[in-house]
Design an enzyme around this catalytic site. Structure first.
Site, mmCIF file in Angstrom:
data_model
loop_
_atom_site.group_PDB
_atom_site.id
_atom_site.type_symbol
_atom_site.label_atom_id
_atom_site.label_comp_id
_atom_site.label_asym_id
_atom_site.label_seq_id
_atom_site.Cartn_x
_atom_site.Cartn_y
_atom_site.Cartn_z
ATOM 1 N N GLY A 261 53.318 46.626 43.097
ATOM 2 C CA GLY A 261 52.033 47.436 42.012
ATOM 3 C C GLY A 261 51.702 48.654 42.641
ATOM 4 C CD GLU B 176 46.247 45.013 46.675
ATOM 5 O OE1 GLU B 176 47.333 45.363 45.751
ATOM 6 O OE2 GLU B 176 46.631 43.907 47.087
ATOM 7 C CG ASP C 232 41.835 40.080 39.043
ATOM 8 O OD1 ASP C 232 40.823 40.378 38.166
ATOM 9 O OD2 ASP C 232 42.585 39.068 38.775
ATOM 10 N N GLY D 262 40.213 39.116 44.541
ATOM 11 C CA GLY D 262 40.112 39.412 45.838
ATOM 12 C C GLY D 262 40.630 38.734 46.825
ATOM 13 C CB THR E 144 45.973 38.977 46.694
ATOM 14 O OG1 THR E 144 46.270 38.207 45.793
ATOM 15 C CG2 THR E 144 47.359 39.529 47.508
ATOM 16 C CG ASP F 141 53.670 43.390 36.819
ATOM 17 O OD1 ASP F 141 52.682 43.633 37.595
ATOM 18 O OD2 ASP F 141 54.218 42.294 36.481
HETATM 19 P P1 IMP Z 1 43.757 38.960 43.561
HETATM 20 O O1 IMP Z 1 42.726 40.111 43.670
HETATM 21 O O2 IMP Z 1 44.181 38.010 44.269
HETATM 22 O O3 IMP Z 1 43.061 37.843 41.976
HETATM 23 O O4 IMP Z 1 44.984 39.697 42.634
HETATM 24 C C1 IMP Z 1 45.397 41.135 42.754
HETATM 25 C C2 IMP Z 1 46.731 40.821 42.081
HETATM 26 O O5 IMP Z 1 47.082 40.641 40.659
HETATM 27 C C3 IMP Z 1 46.913 42.605 41.826
HETATM 28 O O6 IMP Z 1 47.476 43.311 43.009
HETATM 29 C C4 IMP Z 1 47.832 42.646 40.760
HETATM 30 O O7 IMP Z 1 49.143 42.551 41.292
HETATM 31 C C5 IMP Z 1 47.583 41.473 39.943
HETATM 32 N N1 IMP Z 1 46.487 41.858 38.672
HETATM 33 C C6 IMP Z 1 45.395 41.441 38.572
HETATM 34 N N2 IMP Z 1 44.668 42.124 37.719
HETATM 35 C C7 IMP Z 1 45.606 42.828 36.966
HETATM 36 C C8 IMP Z 1 45.826 43.647 35.711
HETATM 37 O O8 IMP Z 1 44.705 43.842 35.294
HETATM 38 N N3 IMP Z 1 46.876 44.106 35.416
HETATM 39 C C9 IMP Z 1 48.083 43.814 36.303
HETATM 40 N N4 IMP Z 1 47.928 43.211 37.304
HETATM 41 C C10 IMP Z 1 46.840 42.749 37.681
HETATM 42 MG MG MG Z 2 49.627 43.801 43.512
#
Ligand code: IMP
Ligand code: MG
Length: 181
Positions: A43, A98, A102, A104, A106, A158
């Site tokens: 990403g 990053e 989202d 948080g 990851t 994506d």
């Molecule tokens: P999280 O913060 O662990 O929930 O995940 C973050 C990852 O989810 C990001 O690095 C993206 O790869 C993916 N992601 C979260 N929101 C979106 C979005 O709106 N569009 C595309 N990918 C997203």
């Molecule tokens: Mg990502």
């Protein structure tokens, strides 16, 4: 506008201005330090290229790729490294780059994981942030733009591996999210 795009949320010129602002701030903050930018694939690949070119300090770049264990599209926060860094970050100042934060989960895991390698400092720079969706409290030092709770694509982001090449941050039309494209 392509038929699979319902709306452009953030235009490319706004993104370019955002990168310049972040680049100035990071260049000022790290004026006397050597920094390694760590892009989280896939990403972050577009943002990483733009951000790096907005820095006026010498920097190195490296990439890693992680996949999140979880059910379907839900992030579990337990990440598996599918491509590790090439560089040794011990004693180095690192900035994790990053695409979006989202829940948080990851980033939280990644921060802890890289912390065990004893870098001199860790900071995080994300292009986009969805604070409403946060599940864990994770420090994000540099935020390009906060966005509402919408699923966005383009500028590296994506849906099912597609649309990363769109130059603007876009919202897909409803039928494109069903995998029709
Ligand atoms: P999280 O913060 O662990 O929930 O995940 C973050 C990852 O989810 C990001 O690095 C993206 O790869 C993916 N992601 C979260 N929101 C979106 C979005 O709106 N569009 C595309 N990918 C997203
Ligand atoms: Mg990502």
């Amino acid at each position: 506008m392509a038929k699979y795009v319902k709306e452009i949320l953030i235009r490319r010129d706004e993104i370019a201005a955002m990168c310049r602002r972040l680049g100035e701030k990071i260049s000022a903050d790290y004026a006397d330090r050597e920094v390694i930018l760590i892009g989280v694939l896939k990403g972050a690949y577009v943002f990483m290229a733009d951000l790096a070119r907005c820095l006026t300090i010498p920097c190195r770049v490296d990439f890693m790729s992680v996949s999140s264990y979880g059910s379907g599209t839900r992030s579990s926060g337990v990440v598996r490294i599918t491509k590790d860094l090439d560089m040794d970050i011990t004693g180095k100042h690192i900035i994790i780059v990053e695409d979006i934060v989202d829940t948080g989960l990851t980033l939280n895991h990644l921060r802890q994981l890289l912390g065990t390698r004893k870098p001199a400092s860790i900071a995080v720079c994300t292009a986009f942030d969805k604070p409403e969706r946060r599940k864990v409290n994770v420090t994000v030092d540099y935020v390009g733009m906060q966005i509402p709770d919408e699923f966005i694509v383009g500028y590296g982001l994506d849906f099912d591996g597609k649309y990363r090449n769109l130059p603007d941050i876009s919202i897909l039309s409803d039928d494109s999210q069903g995998g029709a494209q």
